[in-house]
Design a protein around this motif. Sequence first.
Motif, PDB file in Angstrom:
ATOM      1  N   GLN A 156      19.505 -26.556 -14.080  1.00  0.00           N
ATOM      2  CA  GLN A 156      19.338 -25.057 -13.909  1.00  0.00           C
ATOM      3  C   GLN A 156      18.609 -24.288 -12.434  1.00  0.00           C
ATOM      4  OE1 GLN A 156      16.323 -22.900 -15.667  1.00  0.00           O
ATOM      5  NE2 GLN A 156      16.958 -22.064 -14.097  1.00  0.00           N
ATOM      6  N   GLN A 157      17.483 -25.165 -12.120  1.00  0.00           N
ATOM      7  CA  GLN A 157      16.813 -25.162 -11.285  1.00  0.00           C
ATOM      8  C   GLN A 157      17.387 -25.424  -9.744  1.00  0.00           C
ATOM      9  OE1 GLN A 157      13.046 -27.185 -11.869  1.00  0.00           O
ATOM     10  NE2 GLN A 157      11.992 -25.634 -13.160  1.00  0.00           N
ATOM     11  N   VAL A 158      17.685 -25.825 -10.071  1.00  0.00           N
ATOM     12  CA  VAL A 158      18.804 -26.358  -8.993  1.00  0.00           C
ATOM     13  C   VAL A 158      19.781 -26.271  -8.844  1.00  0.00           C
ATOM     14  CG1 VAL A 158      20.242 -28.637  -7.620  1.00  0.00           C
ATOM     15  CG2 VAL A 158      17.872 -29.268  -8.257  1.00  0.00           C
ATOM     16  N   ARG A 159      20.613 -25.130  -9.385  1.00  0.00           N
ATOM     17  CA  ARG A 159      22.014 -24.538  -9.313  1.00  0.00           C
ATOM     18  C   ARG A 159      21.088 -22.819  -9.017  1.00  0.00           C
ATOM     19  NH1 ARG A 159      25.644 -23.396 -14.022  1.00  0.00           N
ATOM     20  NH2 ARG A 159      26.605 -21.897 -12.859  1.00  0.00           N
ATOM     21  N   ALA A 160      19.797 -22.348  -9.072  1.00  0.00           N
ATOM     22  CA  ALA A 160      19.780 -21.355  -8.730  1.00  0.00           C
ATOM     23  C   ALA A 160      19.598 -21.655  -7.536  1.00  0.00           C
ATOM     24  CB  ALA A 160      18.582 -20.795  -9.651  1.00  0.00           C
ATOM     25  N   ASP A 161      18.471 -22.873  -6.958  1.00  0.00           N
ATOM     26  CA  ASP A 161      18.031 -22.731  -5.614  1.00  0.00           C
ATOM     27  C   ASP A 161      19.285 -22.338  -4.940  1.00  0.00           C
ATOM     28  OD1 ASP A 161      15.568 -23.100  -6.045  1.00  0.00           O
ATOM     29  OD2 ASP A 161      15.251 -25.274  -6.810  1.00  0.00           O
ATOM     30  N   LEU A 162      20.268 -23.499  -4.808  1.00  0.00           N
ATOM     31  CA  LEU A 162      21.648 -23.459  -3.527  1.00  0.00           C
ATOM     32  C   LEU A 162      22.192 -22.550  -4.020  1.00  0.00           C
ATOM     33  CD1 LEU A 162      22.299 -27.536  -5.125  1.00  0.00           C
ATOM     34  CD2 LEU A 162      22.127 -26.917  -3.067  1.00  0.00           C
ATOM     35  N   ARG A 163      21.908 -21.411  -5.399  1.00  0.00           N
ATOM     36  CA  ARG A 163      22.886 -20.126  -5.076  1.00  0.00           C
ATOM     37  C   ARG A 163      22.308 -19.273  -4.258  1.00  0.00           C
ATOM     38  NH1 ARG A 163      24.908 -18.895 -11.430  1.00  0.00           N
ATOM     39  NH2 ARG A 163      26.564 -20.760 -12.222  1.00  0.00           N
ATOM     40  N   ARG A 164      20.757 -20.010  -4.395  1.00  0.00           N
ATOM     41  CA  ARG A 164      19.873 -18.767  -2.966  1.00  0.00           C
ATOM     42  C   ARG A 164      20.912 -18.652  -2.226  1.00  0.00           C
ATOM     43  NH1 ARG A 164      16.563 -18.051  -7.262  1.00  0.00           N
ATOM     44  NH2 ARG A 164      15.569 -19.917  -7.000  1.00  0.00           N
ATOM     45  N   ARG A 165      20.099 -20.354  -1.816  1.00  0.00           N
ATOM     46  CA  ARG A 165      20.505 -20.678  -0.600  1.00  0.00           C
ATOM     47  C   ARG A 165      21.875 -19.979   0.387  1.00  0.00           C
ATOM     48  NH1 ARG A 165      17.436 -26.682   0.561  1.00  0.00           N
ATOM     49  NH2 ARG A 165      15.302 -26.045   0.094  1.00  0.00           N
ATOM     50  N   ALA A 166      22.945 -20.559  -0.366  1.00  0.00           N
ATOM     51  CA  ALA A 166      24.294 -20.049  -0.078  1.00  0.00           C
ATOM     52  C   ALA A 166      24.697 -18.657   0.074  1.00  0.00           C
ATOM     53  CB  ALA A 166      25.302 -20.871  -1.481  1.00  0.00           C
ATOM     54  N   ARG A 168      21.698 -16.360   1.307  1.00  0.00           N
ATOM     55  CA  ARG A 168      21.642 -16.823   2.411  1.00  0.00           C
ATOM     56  C   ARG A 168      21.786 -16.914   3.542  1.00  0.00           C
ATOM     57  NH1 ARG A 168      15.828 -17.146  -0.867  1.00  0.00           N
ATOM     58  NH2 ARG A 168      16.174 -15.045  -1.708  1.00  0.00           N
ATOM     59  N   GLY A 169      22.933 -18.102   3.179  1.00  0.00           N
ATOM     60  CA  GLY A 169      23.153 -18.831   4.731  1.00  0.00           C
ATOM     61  C   GLY A 169      22.828 -19.839   5.166  1.00  0.00           C
ATOM     62  N   THR A 170      21.535 -19.944   3.985  1.00  0.00           N
ATOM     63  CA  THR A 170      20.491 -21.775   4.575  1.00  0.00           C
ATOM     64  C   THR A 170      21.141 -22.965   3.807  1.00  0.00           C
ATOM     65  OG1 THR A 170      19.375 -20.725   3.247  1.00  0.00           O
ATOM     66  CG2 THR A 170      19.276 -19.490   5.221  1.00  0.00           C
ATOM     67  N   LEU A 171      22.803 -23.159   3.897  1.00  0.00           N
ATOM     68  CA  LEU A 171      22.509 -24.047   2.715  1.00  0.00           C
ATOM     69  C   LEU A 171      23.425 -25.416   3.257  1.00  0.00           C
ATOM     70  CD1 LEU A 171      22.634 -25.505   0.137  1.00  0.00           C
ATOM     71  CD2 LEU A 171      24.755 -24.271  -0.396  1.00  0.00           C
ATOM     72  N   ALA A 172      22.646 -26.516   3.825  1.00  0.00           N
ATOM     73  CA  ALA A 172      22.668 -27.263   4.895  1.00  0.00           C
ATOM     74  C   ALA A 172      23.904 -27.577   4.668  1.00  0.00           C
ATOM     75  CB  ALA A 172      21.565 -27.976   5.174  1.00  0.00           C
ATOM     76  N   PRO A 173      24.891 -28.467   5.319  1.00  0.00           N
ATOM     77  CA  PRO A 173      26.044 -28.840   5.419  1.00  0.00           C
ATOM     78  C   PRO A 173      25.956 -30.832   4.705  1.00  0.00           C
ATOM     79  CG  PRO A 173      26.228 -28.137   7.296  1.00  0.00           C
ATOM     80  CD  PRO A 173      24.885 -28.011   7.027  1.00  0.00           C
ATOM     81  N   ASP A 174      24.382 -31.038   4.904  1.00  0.00           N
ATOM     82  CA  ASP A 174      24.356 -32.236   4.192  1.00  0.00           C
ATOM     83  C   ASP A 174      23.732 -32.014   2.846  1.00  0.00           C
ATOM     84  OD1 ASP A 174      22.218 -31.094   5.258  1.00  0.00           O
ATOM     85  OD2 ASP A 174      21.099 -32.856   5.500  1.00  0.00           O
ATOM     86  N   THR A 175      23.796 -31.258   2.586  1.00  0.00           N
ATOM     87  CA  THR A 175      23.490 -30.890   0.503  1.00  0.00           C
ATOM     88  C   THR A 175      24.060 -31.757   0.122  1.00  0.00           C
ATOM     89  OG1 THR A 175      22.656 -29.029   1.566  1.00  0.00           O
ATOM     90  CG2 THR A 175      22.343 -28.838  -1.021  1.00  0.00           C
TER      91      THR A 175
END
Length: 190
Positions: A156-166, A168-175
């Motif tokens: 749940q924590q990882v999903r929320a963090d990844l959604r926030r980054r996505a 904001r447009g800060t989700l790195a391609p190699d994630t």
Amino acid sequence: MSPVFAHGHLRLYLLTLLADHPMHGYEVIQALGDRFGGTYVPSAGTVYPRLAKLQEDGLITGTADGRKTVYAITDAGRAELDARADEIASLEVGVNDSVKSLADGVRASVGDAMRSLRADLAASAQSANTEEPTSVPSESARALRELEMALGSFRQQVRADLRRRATRGTLAPDTVTRLRDGLEALRKSL
């Protein structure tokens, strides 16, 4: 869990709420709780000092109404909202992310509780079908339940963090690769 509001954003959000109509403090707390679907309800100790500071800064007024104080936005408060319109739009995105994150947490928690309940019921049914008296769950069973809850919370924590980054447009391609490699390394270490 990360904070619901970044530094200074609750103050701005309170102004936004009061721009709709005057409210007393408890109504402000309820409005925030409603906005977050009940997953986040700030304490009076969080809201009232910020309302007092907004009043001190001349952005809102407080008028006694019996035992309650009704807060209303001032012209200076409206000017502050106008000047920070872009920040408010960004704040709404953050609030939406927080609502999703909190809801994900509630879902994960309920899911974990349901899985644990099913496991307990299955163990109880199994022990009722044996001739041996019911015993305390083994350490392995207890450890497994704790691990399942930890995994659910982590997910749940990882999903929320990844959604926030996505968002904001800060989700790195190699994630994806880094996450898969890290999880695989962890699995092998177990």
